[in-house]
Design a protein around this motif. Structure first.
Motif, PDB file in Angstrom:
ATOM      1  N   THR A  99       0.449  -1.093   0.237  1.00 41.89           N
ATOM      2  CA  THR A  99      -0.033   0.119   0.078  1.00 41.89           C
ATOM      3  C   THR A  99       0.757   1.400   0.424  1.00 41.89           C
ATOM      4  OG1 THR A  99       0.091  -0.044   2.670  1.00 41.89           O
ATOM      5  CG2 THR A  99      -2.012  -0.668   1.304  1.00 41.89           C
ATOM      6  N   GLY A 100       0.523   2.649  -0.231  1.00 38.50           N
ATOM      7  CA  GLY A 100       1.113   3.462   0.461  1.00 38.50           C
ATOM      8  C   GLY A 100       1.208   4.084   1.778  1.00 38.50           C
ATOM      9  N   ILE A 101       1.695   3.563   2.319  1.00 38.32           N
ATOM     10  CA  ILE A 101       1.961   3.433   3.978  1.00 38.32           C
ATOM     11  C   ILE A 101       3.451   3.570   4.266  1.00 38.32           C
ATOM     12  CG2 ILE A 101       1.876   1.218   4.660  1.00 38.32           C
ATOM     13  CD1 ILE A 101       0.404   4.037   6.950  1.00 38.32           C
ATOM     14  N   SER A 102       4.101   3.347   3.056  1.00 38.60           N
ATOM     15  CA  SER A 102       5.695   3.992   3.682  1.00 38.60           C
ATOM     16  C   SER A 102       5.626   4.945   2.896  1.00 38.60           C
ATOM     17  CB  SER A 102       5.922   2.864   2.975  1.00 38.60           C
ATOM     18  OG  SER A 102       6.265   2.871   1.681  1.00 38.60           O
ATOM     19  N   GLN A 103       5.090   5.889   2.141  1.00 37.92           N
ATOM     20  CA  GLN A 103       5.329   6.701   1.238  1.00 37.92           C
ATOM     21  C   GLN A 103       4.441   7.998   2.073  1.00 37.92           C
ATOM     22  OE1 GLN A 103       7.506   7.915  -0.725  1.00 37.92           O
ATOM     23  NE2 GLN A 103       8.118   5.676  -0.002  1.00 37.92           N
ATOM     24  N   SER A 104       3.642   7.528   3.905  1.00 37.55           N
ATOM     25  CA  SER A 104       2.677   8.934   4.215  1.00 37.55           C
ATOM     26  C   SER A 104       2.938  10.104   4.386  1.00 37.55           C
ATOM     27  CB  SER A 104       2.169   7.897   5.714  1.00 37.55           C
ATOM     28  OG  SER A 104       3.319   7.412   6.335  1.00 37.55           O
ATOM     29  N   HIS A 105       4.346   9.836   4.449  1.00 34.83           N
ATOM     30  CA  HIS A 105       5.190  11.328   4.800  1.00 34.83           C
ATOM     31  C   HIS A 105       5.369  12.399   3.961  1.00 34.83           C
ATOM     32  CE1 HIS A 105       7.605   9.105   2.535  1.00 34.83           C
ATOM     33  NE2 HIS A 105       8.700  10.159   1.849  1.00 34.83           N
ATOM     34  N   ARG A 106       4.152  12.616   2.658  1.00 38.46           N
ATOM     35  CA  ARG A 106       3.931  12.859   1.481  1.00 38.46           C
ATOM     36  C   ARG A 106       2.728  14.033   2.384  1.00 38.46           C
ATOM     37  NH1 ARG A 106       1.556   8.115   0.708  1.00 38.46           N
ATOM     38  NH2 ARG A 106      -0.802   8.499  -0.232  1.00 38.46           N
ATOM     39  N   ASN A 107       2.043  13.317   2.353  1.00 40.98           N
ATOM     40  CA  ASN A 107       1.039  13.952   3.068  1.00 40.98           C
ATOM     41  C   ASN A 107       1.243  15.015   4.819  1.00 40.98           C
ATOM     42  OD1 ASN A 107      -1.061  13.806   1.000  1.00 40.98           O
ATOM     43  ND2 ASN A 107      -1.323  11.452   1.646  1.00 40.98           N
ATOM     44  N   ARG A 108       2.034  14.912   5.060  1.00 44.43           N
ATOM     45  CA  ARG A 108       2.263  15.241   6.480  1.00 44.43           C
ATOM     46  C   ARG A 108       2.171  17.234   6.163  1.00 44.43           C
ATOM     47  NH1 ARG A 108       7.331  13.408  10.485  1.00 44.43           N
ATOM     48  NH2 ARG A 108       7.239  15.265  11.814  1.00 44.43           N
ATOM     49  N   PRO A 109       1.606  17.386   7.208  1.00 47.57           N
ATOM     50  CA  PRO A 109       1.130  18.696   6.862  1.00 47.57           C
ATOM     51  C   PRO A 109       2.318  19.439   7.532  1.00 47.57           C
ATOM     52  CG  PRO A 109      -0.491  17.588   8.568  1.00 47.57           C
ATOM     53  CD  PRO A 109       0.498  17.248   8.734  1.00 47.57           C
ATOM     54  N   ALA A 110       2.283  21.172   7.152  1.00 50.92           N
ATOM     55  CA  ALA A 110       3.775  21.547   6.770  1.00 50.92           C
ATOM     56  C   ALA A 110       3.843  21.666   8.133  1.00 50.92           C
ATOM     57  CB  ALA A 110       3.234  22.789   5.863  1.00 50.92           C
ATOM     58  N   THR A 111       3.242  22.479   9.094  1.00 54.47           N
ATOM     59  CA  THR A 111       3.121  22.920  10.655  1.00 54.47           C
ATOM     60  C   THR A 111       3.659  21.515  11.488  1.00 54.47           C
ATOM     61  OG1 THR A 111       0.844  22.148  10.526  1.00 54.47           O
ATOM     62  CG2 THR A 111       0.712  23.715  10.262  1.00 54.47           C
ATOM     63  N   LEU A 112       3.570  20.097  11.052  1.00 55.19           N
ATOM     64  CA  LEU A 112       4.278  19.394  11.088  1.00 55.19           C
ATOM     65  C   LEU A 112       5.688  19.067  11.265  1.00 55.19           C
ATOM     66  CD1 LEU A 112       0.852  17.728  12.521  1.00 55.19           C
ATOM     67  CD2 LEU A 112       2.149  18.644  13.964  1.00 55.19           C
ATOM     68  N   ALA A 113       6.111  19.512  10.449  1.00 55.85           N
ATOM     69  CA  ALA A 113       7.502  18.989   9.696  1.00 55.85           C
ATOM     70  C   ALA A 113       8.643  19.231  10.885  1.00 55.85           C
ATOM     71  CB  ALA A 113       7.453  19.695   8.447  1.00 55.85           C
ATOM     72  N   ASN A 114       9.227  18.491  10.507  1.00 53.50           N
ATOM     73  CA  ASN A 114      10.264  18.860  11.618  1.00 53.50           C
ATOM     74  C   ASN A 114      11.890  19.774  10.741  1.00 53.50           C
ATOM     75  OD1 ASN A 114      10.093  16.731  13.687  1.00 53.50           O
ATOM     76  ND2 ASN A 114      11.019  15.145  12.396  1.00 53.50           N
ATOM     77  N   ALA A 115      12.269  20.492  11.775  1.00 52.36           N
ATOM     78  CA  ALA A 115      13.139  21.695  11.594  1.00 52.36           C
ATOM     79  C   ALA A 115      14.503  21.213  10.744  1.00 52.36           C
ATOM     80  CB  ALA A 115      13.326  22.925  12.612  1.00 52.36           C
ATOM     81  N   VAL A 116      14.625  19.851  11.299  1.00 57.76           N
ATOM     82  CA  VAL A 116      15.804  19.144  11.144  1.00 57.76           C
ATOM     83  C   VAL A 116      15.742  18.313  10.301  1.00 57.76           C
ATOM     84  CG1 VAL A 116      16.985  20.147  12.904  1.00 57.76           C
ATOM     85  CG2 VAL A 116      15.637  17.988  13.301  1.00 57.76           C
TER      86      VAL A 116
END
Length: 300
Positions: free
Chosen positions: A198-215
């Protein structure tokens, strides 16, 4: 639930992976469908595909981590079809790495979708089902929460995901018991798939910008990502197989749904160790090469 025709199914994460296959099978069974997904373009394409096949279906962009958006989903379902018979709390994301390297934003993202998404679905939709059951003795409802074999085992470098899925299993088992106290018309199941393409291993594609890491990702997070991509893509059991097993379980009112029953040997070993007060067994006991590869990747 023995009959599916004309029943209403709400599916979160409904535009890809298990959700999309649940929707296709539901459409083949002549169900009326309400699909939710955070990725609007893919959602529109899935709704269009099903409509072209004659299905009654609506789609709503929704981030299940947000209670108000799950409430809007319920409102849309009731407005369009007047009831909900089948709820798939299916939306999920994945993340890995050594536990102490996970950031607060990592935790907020994964638990927001994987756990709070299910919490919101249960909290908002269950009362609608119980009310329908009170009004109609022939009404039948069912809730399927998508957990994982990671909700029954604890592989290393998958800490956040493990925690979220163990919580979903616990929530689902409690829901099963709670429903049994008040009704015979609404049931639930927990789906625990292993590695399925499935696409679970690529789920970071939909990670909200507000919860993105700065590093950038740490070494262990990169290793865990590569491991997940390999394991998921090489899975031999298809999402279609899992969907059929899931609908069979709904029909039979079976609670536990597994894609890989053979993986339960690891669950048995874990439970036996708990009862015997032994230290946790190696989840890679039957695949020592996997542990060796992880050790090399993290220590070299």
């Amino acid at each position: 639930m023995k009959q599916f025709e004309n029943k209403v199914a709400v599916i979160t994460g409904g535009a890809s992976g298990f959700g999309k296959v649940f929707a296709r099978l539901g459409a083949a069974l002549r169900m009326r469908l309400v699909l939710a997904d955070v990725q609007e373009d893919v959602l529109d394409a899935t709704v269009g595909e099903l409509k072209a096949q004659g299905a009654q279906v609506i789609g709503l962009r929704a981030d299940v981590a947000r209670a108000a958006e799950v409430q809007a989903l319920a409102d849309a379902a009731m407005s369009a079809f007047g009831e909900v018979n089948l709820l798939f709390n299916n939306a999920g994301v994945g993340a890995g790495g050594l536990l102490w390297e996970s950031t607060e934003r990592d935790w907020d993202w994964v638990l927001g979708v994987n756990l709070h998404g299910v919490i919101h679905g249960v909290r908002i939709f269950t009362p609608l089902m119980l009310e329908a059951a009170r009004k109609d003795a022939d009404y039948r409802g069912h809730i399927v929460n998508t957990a994982s074999m990671a909700g029954l085992l604890n592989a290393p470098a998958m800490g956040i995901y493990n925690v979220s899925k163990h919580a979903v299993v616990a929530l689902s088992e409690t829901l099963y018991q709670d429903l049994g106290l008040v009704t015979d018309q609404v049931h639930c199941s927990v789906l625990c798939p292993y590695f399925v393409p499935t696409g679970i291993s690529q789920s970071h594609r939909n990670r909200p910008a507000t919860l993105a890491n700065a590093v950038p990702p740490t070494r262990s997070q990169r290793v865990a990502q590569a491991q997940a991509e390999k394991a998921v893509s090489s899975g031999k059991v298809s999402a279609e197989d899992v969907a059929q097993r899931t609908f069979d379980a709904i029909r039979d009112e079976s609670f536990y749904i597994y894609s890989h029953p053979q993986a339960l040997d690891g669950v048995r070993q874990r439970m036996e160790a708990m009862v015997a007060q032994r230290n946790p067994p190696d989840p890679f006991g039957d695949k020592p090469e996997v542990r060796a590869a992880l050790v090399r990747a993290l220590r070299d």
